[in-house]
Write an enzyme that holds these catalytic residues in place. Structure first.
Site, PDB file in Angstrom:
ATOM      1  N   GLU A   1       6.546  -1.736  11.489  1.00 44.59           N
ATOM      2  CA  GLU A   1       5.097  -2.761  11.284  1.00 44.59           C
ATOM      3  C   GLU A   1       5.665  -3.991  10.809  1.00 44.59           C
ATOM      4  O   GLU A   1       6.903  -4.295  10.172  1.00 44.59           O
ATOM      5  CB  GLU A   1       4.456  -1.897  10.213  1.00 44.59           C
ATOM      6  CG  GLU A   1       5.106  -1.417   8.798  1.00 44.59           C
ATOM      7  CD  GLU A   1       4.442  -2.327   7.708  1.00 44.59           C
ATOM      8  OE1 GLU A   1       3.645  -3.357   8.191  1.00 44.59           O
ATOM      9  OE2 GLU A   1       4.387  -1.922   6.545  1.00 44.59           O
ATOM     10  N   ARG A   2       5.086  -4.954  11.163  1.00 49.72           N
ATOM     11  CA  ARG A   2       5.282  -6.264  10.753  1.00 49.72           C
ATOM     12  C   ARG A   2       4.842  -6.863   9.566  1.00 49.72           C
ATOM     13  O   ARG A   2       5.088  -8.038   9.060  1.00 49.72           O
ATOM     14  CB  ARG A   2       4.961  -7.292  12.006  1.00 49.72           C
ATOM     15  CG  ARG A   2       5.297  -6.982  13.341  1.00 49.72           C
ATOM     16  CD  ARG A   2       6.880  -6.528  13.444  1.00 49.72           C
ATOM     17  NE  ARG A   2       7.642  -7.493  13.027  1.00 49.72           N
ATOM     18  CZ  ARG A   2       8.809  -7.491  12.177  1.00 49.72           C
ATOM     19  NH1 ARG A   2       9.346  -6.222  12.185  1.00 49.72           N
ATOM     20  NH2 ARG A   2       9.517  -8.547  11.790  1.00 49.72           N
TER      21      ARG A   2
ATOM     22  N   GLN B   1       4.950  -9.474   3.077  1.00 51.54           N
ATOM     23  CA  GLN B   1       4.660  -9.192   1.856  1.00 51.54           C
ATOM     24  C   GLN B   1       5.955  -9.433   0.927  1.00 51.54           C
ATOM     25  O   GLN B   1       5.826  -9.668  -0.051  1.00 51.54           O
ATOM     26  CB  GLN B   1       4.172  -7.545   1.840  1.00 51.54           C
ATOM     27  CG  GLN B   1       2.808  -7.450   2.354  1.00 51.54           C
ATOM     28  CD  GLN B   1       2.665  -5.930   2.775  1.00 51.54           C
ATOM     29  OE1 GLN B   1       3.585  -5.100   3.028  1.00 51.54           O
ATOM     30  NE2 GLN B   1       1.443  -5.351   2.573  1.00 51.54           N
TER      31      GLN B   1
ATOM     32  N   CYS C   1       0.711  -1.219   0.033  1.00 52.55           N
ATOM     33  CA  CYS C   1      -0.078   0.074  -0.058  1.00 52.55           C
ATOM     34  C   CYS C   1       0.501   1.310  -0.018  1.00 52.55           C
ATOM     35  O   CYS C   1       0.396   2.367  -0.171  1.00 52.55           O
ATOM     36  CB  CYS C   1      -0.946   0.095   1.203  1.00 52.55           C
ATOM     37  SG  CYS C   1       0.035   0.022   2.678  1.00 52.55           S
TER      38      CYS C   1
ATOM     39  N   THR D   1     -11.115  -9.859   1.395  1.00 48.15           N
ATOM     40  CA  THR D   1     -10.440 -11.098   1.984  1.00 48.15           C
ATOM     41  C   THR D   1      -8.962 -11.476   1.967  1.00 48.15           C
ATOM     42  O   THR D   1      -8.588 -12.616   1.792  1.00 48.15           O
ATOM     43  CB  THR D   1     -11.261 -12.391   1.496  1.00 48.15           C
ATOM     44  OG1 THR D   1     -10.825 -12.348   0.106  1.00 48.15           O
ATOM     45  CG2 THR D   1     -12.907 -12.265   1.927  1.00 48.15           C
TER      46      THR D   1
END
Length: 451
Positions: free
Chosen positions: A113-114, A119, A46, A198
């Site tokens: 952030e994990r 990703q 993102c 989802t």
């Protein structure tokens, strides 16, 4: 091989442009077979779009870069000039360090952030499935993933567990609840929450809602995967399909978009569905390509939280944890680069050993022509091979040391000056027939080699 990366991220671009670039990366895999690029892995999140690629050599990097940018331009619909200005080129060691920092969360909008580690792992898996991941790219991404895991395990940066999702949910909590933990828990316990999507973000969102005490959570997917998604995660949420989604939107206190598909809830549609609703609605748009029309922020009784909002609200990481994480990244990068450079010495070592083998075999042919394949000839060969092993030991060690120091070219030049050797990938050659002895007289010819 020459490694390089093309980087477009939230630090330099607005997220709408990042989203458009991300849409264009679908052309990368199909471009590789007919391009200069030997392999590539695309990391699209993102907040960033990054392409890690290999060219045959450093002289080919510029052409490979141009071909990848053209592919992104075709896929995204953006002009080549816009795409070119959006991506920063990192080459060699800089590309390696950047991936290690990205995978560890040090370059994220929410530092530490994990989610990014997963990703990075999935990006490699996708490249392997499409056949675009070379062996060295696989090793690079696996090393970066291990480093991220170490940081998550051994530093407070990982223990904090902050993520884009957690910051977004904190913002929603602030809008609806008071300042105490009890008030926040009470809000999520009674709130009607609807998740659209989802994917991985939806999974993280559902898990964090459970941790916050949410009990009334619905999940909708236009692809029909909601039931399987909910079942795989304990079955406590409600899968919603068809027209049921309209009623859920009308009754929702919190609406969370994580799908990133080509469907978008328009402001007018939301206004019509919410007509007569009494409570405020908080909309969390966590999809890179936007699940909601930005104009819904202008509707009465609606608060919109976007990725840009999360970026601005993201807390700074604790300085001590950041220093420790950076130290671990430094060590991991140094170790990876040292090992990679040592591996590049193999071709020089093989060239020297092959040259020595040829000299030894030439001399042994003379011995065999005079004495035959006798015990005396075997004794001579055994002595020569032992002497060659001893003579090659120090040059082999020095090759690896100089490669690790970035001085392999000096070593290769020395081989050329001293022996007239041109280092290249060796091709297998059969060992001449005869009676070679490797370890001691009497060793079978099939097992004889210079160690």
């Amino acid at each position: 091989m020459a490694l390089f990366s093309l980087v477009a991220s939230h630090t330099d671009l607005d997220l709408d442009t990042v989203a458009q670039l991300s849409n264009g990366t679908g052309e990368v895999a199909s471009t590789i077979p007919e391009s200069t690029v030997d392999g590539a892995v695309v990391l699209a999140t993102c907040n960033r779009v990054e392409i890690y690629a290999e060219a045959p050599d450093e002289a080919s990097v510029e052409q490979a870069r141009a071909e990848l940018l053209q592919a992104v331009s075709r896929g995204s619909g953006l002009t080549e000039s816009i795409v070119e200005s959006s991506f920063q080129l990192l080459a060699g060691d800089s590309a390696v360090r950047h991936l290690f920092e990205v995978g560890s969360g040090l370059q994220s909008a929410v530092v530490g952030e994990r989610e990014i580690a997963g990703q990075v792992r999935r990006a490699l898996g996708t490249a392997q499935e499409s056949g675009t991941a070379t062996g060295s790219l696989v090793k690079l991404f696996e090393s970066a993933t291990r480093t991220a895991k170490d940081i998550g395990t051994h530093t407070a940066l990982g223990a904090a567990g902050r993520s884009i999702v957690s910051v977004a949910l904190d913002l929603a909590t602030d809008l609806h609840a008071g300042t105490t933990a009890r008030q926040a828990r009470d809000f999520w316990d009674r709130a009607n929450v609807l998740i659209i999507g989802t994917g991985s973000y939806a999974g993280t969102t559902l898990a964090q809602l459970a941790d916050r005490g949410a009990t009334n959570v619905g999940v909708h997917s236009a692809s029909g995967r909601a039931e399987a998604f909910v079942a795989d995660r304990g079955g406590w949420a409600l899968a919603l399909g068809g027209e049921k989604i309209h009623g859920a939107i009308a009754e929702a206190d919190v609406l969370i978009g994580c799908s990133g598909g080509d469907r978008r809830l328009e402001a007018e549609t939301l206004r019509r569905l919410r007509e007569g609703a009494q409570g405020r609605l908080t909309v969390l748009d966590l999809a890179l390509s936007h699940d909601f029309d930005p104009e819904i922020a202008d509707l009465p009784g609606v608060d919109l939280i976007t990725l840009e909002s999360v970026k601005m609200a993201a807390p700074e990481g604790q300085q001590t944890a950041l220093v420790e994480a950076s130290r671990l990244v430094d060590g991991a990068v140094t170790g990876y680069l040292t090992e990679r450079r040592s591996r590049t010495a193999n071709e020089a070592i093989v060239a020297l050993r092959r040259h020595t083998q040829q000299v030894l075999e030439s001399e042994m042919e003379r011995v065999r022509s005079r004495h035959g394949c006798t015990a005396a000839a075997e004794e001579v060969e055994f002595a020569l091979r032992r002497m060659v092993r001893q003579m090659l030991h120090e040059p082999t060690v020095r090759a690896k040391e100089m490669a690790a120091q970035g001085r392999l070219e000096e070593y290769e030049n020395a081989l050329d000056i001293l022996f007239g050797l041109e280092v290249s990938v060796p091709s297998p050659s059969a060992v001449p027939e005869g009676c070679p002895a490797d370890v001691e007289p009497g060793t079978p010819a099939s097992s004889a080699r210079i160690a």
